[in-house]
Design a protein around this motif. Structure first.
Motif, PDB file in Angstrom:
ATOM      1  N   ILE A   1       0.845  -1.199   0.000  1.00  0.00           N
ATOM      2  CA  ILE A   1       0.000   0.000   0.000  1.00  0.00           C
ATOM      3  C   ILE A   1       0.881   1.250   0.000  1.00  0.00           C
ATOM      4  O   ILE A   1       0.613   2.211  -0.718  1.00  0.00           O
ATOM      5  CB  ILE A   1      -0.958  -0.014   1.199  1.00  0.00           C
ATOM      6  CG1 ILE A   1      -1.968  -1.155   1.037  1.00  0.00           C
ATOM      7  CG2 ILE A   1      -1.668   1.325   1.350  1.00  0.00           C
ATOM      8  CD1 ILE A   1      -2.815  -1.427   2.246  1.00  0.00           C
ATOM      9  N   ASP A   2       1.954   1.231   0.781  1.00  0.00           N
ATOM     10  CA  ASP A   2       2.877   2.375   0.826  1.00  0.00           C
ATOM     11  C   ASP A   2       3.535   2.623  -0.527  1.00  0.00           C
ATOM     12  O   ASP A   2       3.776   3.765  -0.903  1.00  0.00           O
ATOM     13  CB  ASP A   2       3.939   2.179   1.902  1.00  0.00           C
ATOM     14  CG  ASP A   2       3.371   2.273   3.306  1.00  0.00           C
ATOM     15  OD1 ASP A   2       2.242   2.811   3.476  1.00  0.00           O
ATOM     16  OD2 ASP A   2       4.049   1.817   4.240  1.00  0.00           O
ATOM     17  N   ARG A   3       3.821   1.553  -1.284  1.00  0.00           N
ATOM     18  CA  ARG A   3       4.406   1.718  -2.622  1.00  0.00           C
ATOM     19  C   ARG A   3       3.426   2.395  -3.577  1.00  0.00           C
ATOM     20  O   ARG A   3       3.830   3.199  -4.412  1.00  0.00           O
ATOM     21  CB  ARG A   3       4.837   0.366  -3.187  1.00  0.00           C
ATOM     22  CG  ARG A   3       6.124  -0.130  -2.572  1.00  0.00           C
ATOM     23  CD  ARG A   3       6.483  -1.550  -2.943  1.00  0.00           C
ATOM     24  NE  ARG A   3       6.329  -1.907  -4.330  1.00  0.00           N
ATOM     25  CZ  ARG A   3       6.229  -3.158  -4.749  1.00  0.00           C
ATOM     26  NH1 ARG A   3       6.246  -4.154  -3.900  1.00  0.00           N
ATOM     27  NH2 ARG A   3       6.112  -3.418  -6.031  1.00  0.00           N
ATOM     28  N   VAL A   4       2.145   2.102  -3.445  1.00  0.00           N
ATOM     29  CA  VAL A   4       1.134   2.752  -4.281  1.00  0.00           C
ATOM     30  C   VAL A   4       0.974   4.205  -3.862  1.00  0.00           C
ATOM     31  O   VAL A   4       0.911   5.107  -4.688  1.00  0.00           O
ATOM     32  CB  VAL A   4      -0.215   2.003  -4.197  1.00  0.00           C
ATOM     33  CG1 VAL A   4      -1.315   2.777  -4.907  1.00  0.00           C
ATOM     34  CG2 VAL A   4      -0.081   0.606  -4.783  1.00  0.00           C
ATOM     35  N   LYS A   5       0.950   4.463  -2.551  1.00  0.00           N
ATOM     36  CA  LYS A   5       0.770   5.819  -2.044  1.00  0.00           C
ATOM     37  C   LYS A   5       1.984   6.714  -2.302  1.00  0.00           C
ATOM     38  O   LYS A   5       1.859   7.933  -2.292  1.00  0.00           O
ATOM     39  CB  LYS A   5       0.479   5.776  -0.543  1.00  0.00           C
ATOM     40  CG  LYS A   5      -0.913   5.249  -0.231  1.00  0.00           C
ATOM     41  CD  LYS A   5      -1.125   4.962   1.228  1.00  0.00           C
ATOM     42  CE  LYS A   5      -0.998   6.149   2.107  1.00  0.00           C
ATOM     43  NZ  LYS A   5      -1.301   5.853   3.511  1.00  0.00           N
ATOM     44  N   ASP A   6       3.139   6.118  -2.536  1.00  0.00           N
ATOM     45  CA  ASP A   6       4.379   6.859  -2.788  1.00  0.00           C
ATOM     46  C   ASP A   6       4.247   7.799  -3.983  1.00  0.00           C
ATOM     47  O   ASP A   6       4.846   8.847  -4.036  1.00  0.00           O
ATOM     48  CB  ASP A   6       5.518   5.855  -3.010  1.00  0.00           C
ATOM     49  CG  ASP A   6       6.806   6.497  -3.473  1.00  0.00           C
ATOM     50  OD1 ASP A   6       7.112   7.621  -3.036  1.00  0.00           O
ATOM     51  OD2 ASP A   6       7.497   5.876  -4.287  1.00  0.00           O
TER      52      ASP A   6
END
Length: 71
Positions: free
Chosen positions: A13-18
């Motif tokens: 999820i953090d990779r998408v939000k990055d």
């Protein structure tokens, strides 16, 4: 494919939000995923866990983050 979007690991999820893989289309204003895509053009992201690879659609992860789990 990921059966339950709620099971997506936080690191994914953090990779998408990055947003390093997200570009705004100047004509439409839409956000366009510049990472991996399926044959049909849908953005996708994958991860490995315990020797098993799982893939999810990026738009589903983004929707889950914005609105919570589906009813």
């Amino acid at each position: 494919m990921c059966k339950r979007i709620e099971d997506t690991p936080k690191r994914v999820i953090d990779r998408v939000k990055d947003k390093s893989r997200v570009k705004r289309d100047p004509d439409s204003g839409c956000l366009v995923w510049s990472g991996a895509t399926t044959r049909n053009g849908y953005g996708c992201i994958g991860w490995g866990d315990k020797g098993k690879t799982t893939v999810a659609y990026v738009h589903r992860i983004a929707c889950f983050e914005a609105h919570g789990a589906p009813p």
